[in-house]
Design a protein around this motif. Structure first.
Motif, PDB file in Angstrom:
ATOM      1  N   GLU A  74      -8.897   5.116  -4.001  1.00  0.00           N
ATOM      2  CA  GLU A  74      -7.968   4.134  -3.447  1.00  0.00           C
ATOM      3  C   GLU A  74      -6.999   4.779  -2.469  1.00  0.00           C
ATOM      4  OE1 GLU A  74      -6.162   2.177  -6.763  1.00  0.00           O
ATOM      5  OE2 GLU A  74      -7.966   1.016  -7.200  1.00  0.00           O
ATOM      6  N   GLU A  75      -6.607   6.027  -2.722  1.00  0.00           N
ATOM      7  CA  GLU A  75      -5.698   6.719  -1.813  1.00  0.00           C
ATOM      8  C   GLU A  75      -6.365   7.019  -0.481  1.00  0.00           C
ATOM      9  OE1 GLU A  75      -4.221  10.178  -3.827  1.00  0.00           O
ATOM     10  OE2 GLU A  75      -3.197   8.982  -5.350  1.00  0.00           O
ATOM     11  N   GLN A  76      -7.692   7.115  -0.439  1.00  0.00           N
ATOM     12  CA  GLN A  76      -8.415   7.432   0.787  1.00  0.00           C
ATOM     13  C   GLN A  76      -8.608   6.202   1.673  1.00  0.00           C
ATOM     14  OE1 GLN A  76     -12.074   9.358  -0.230  1.00  0.00           O
ATOM     15  NE2 GLN A  76     -11.064  10.981  -1.374  1.00  0.00           N
ATOM     16  N   LEU A  77      -8.391   5.018   1.131  1.00  0.00           N
ATOM     17  CA  LEU A  77      -8.603   3.799   1.904  1.00  0.00           C
ATOM     18  C   LEU A  77      -7.445   3.564   2.866  1.00  0.00           C
ATOM     19  CD1 LEU A  77      -9.905   1.458  -0.929  1.00  0.00           C
ATOM     20  CD2 LEU A  77     -11.252   2.628   0.814  1.00  0.00           C
ATOM     21  N   THR A  78      -7.771   3.090   4.059  1.00  0.00           N
ATOM     22  CA  THR A  78      -6.744   2.758   5.055  1.00  0.00           C
ATOM     23  C   THR A  78      -6.580   1.246   5.103  1.00  0.00           C
ATOM     24  OG1 THR A  78      -8.320   2.553   6.870  1.00  0.00           O
ATOM     25  CG2 THR A  78      -7.446   4.768   6.427  1.00  0.00           C
ATOM     26  N   ASP A  79      -5.587   0.787   5.843  1.00  0.00           N
ATOM     27  CA  ASP A  79      -5.363  -0.652   5.989  1.00  0.00           C
ATOM     28  C   ASP A  79      -6.580  -1.347   6.602  1.00  0.00           C
ATOM     29  OD1 ASP A  79      -2.872  -0.469   4.875  1.00  0.00           O
ATOM     30  OD2 ASP A  79      -1.790  -0.495   6.781  1.00  0.00           O
ATOM     31  N   ASP A  80      -7.314  -0.636   7.476  1.00  0.00           N
ATOM     32  CA  ASP A  80      -8.500  -1.226   8.102  1.00  0.00           C
ATOM     33  C   ASP A  80      -9.580  -1.564   7.075  1.00  0.00           C
ATOM     34  OD1 ASP A  80      -7.338  -1.042  10.577  1.00  0.00           O
ATOM     35  OD2 ASP A  80      -8.292   0.864  11.085  1.00  0.00           O
ATOM     36  N   ASP A  81      -9.580  -0.853   5.934  1.00  0.00           N
ATOM     37  CA  ASP A  81     -10.568  -1.124   4.895  1.00  0.00           C
ATOM     38  C   ASP A  81     -10.321  -2.455   4.192  1.00  0.00           C
ATOM     39  OD1 ASP A  81     -12.039   1.279   5.215  1.00  0.00           O
ATOM     40  OD2 ASP A  81     -10.476   2.365   4.126  1.00  0.00           O
TER      41      ASP A  81
END
Length: 108
Positions: free
Chosen positions: A38-45
């Protein structure tokens, strides 16, 4: 999510029936703990392109359904589908037409 998109569905239709569809990238790396993933996800995801809204007007015991659907073309016009009536729709009115909008906090 690719397998649920138009491109994903088309690629599955082109594959021989004995082949599995492409696995979802989120499930490919099973060794990453959920918190780290979850920490690796960006807003674009988390961004999606809204292509339709189903609306129910009425109560649980009865009412009427209609929908707003975005055309899948370069023009991307929106239409209102209400029984046999299909009309152009201005997406700027979607909050009002779908009973939505910003939630206002009540003062106590």
């Amino acid at each position: 999510m690719k397998q649920y998109t138009l491109d994903g569905l088309e690629s599955v239709e082109e594959e021989p029936s004995d082949m599995e569809p492409e696995p979802d990238k989120a499930t490919e790396s099973q060794d990453i703990p959920m918190a780290d993933a979850e920490e690796q996800l960006t807003d674009d995801d988390y961004e999606y392109d809204l292509v339709g809204v189903l609306v129910h007007a009425g109560v649980a015991q009865g009412g009427h359904y209609y929908s707003f659907i975005k055309e899948r073309s370069e023009e991307a016009k929106w239409y209102r589908f209400d029984d046999e009536d299909v009309t152009l729709f201005d997406p700027a009115s979607i909050e009002v037409e779908c009973f939505g909008g910003k939630v206002k906090k009540e003062a106590k």
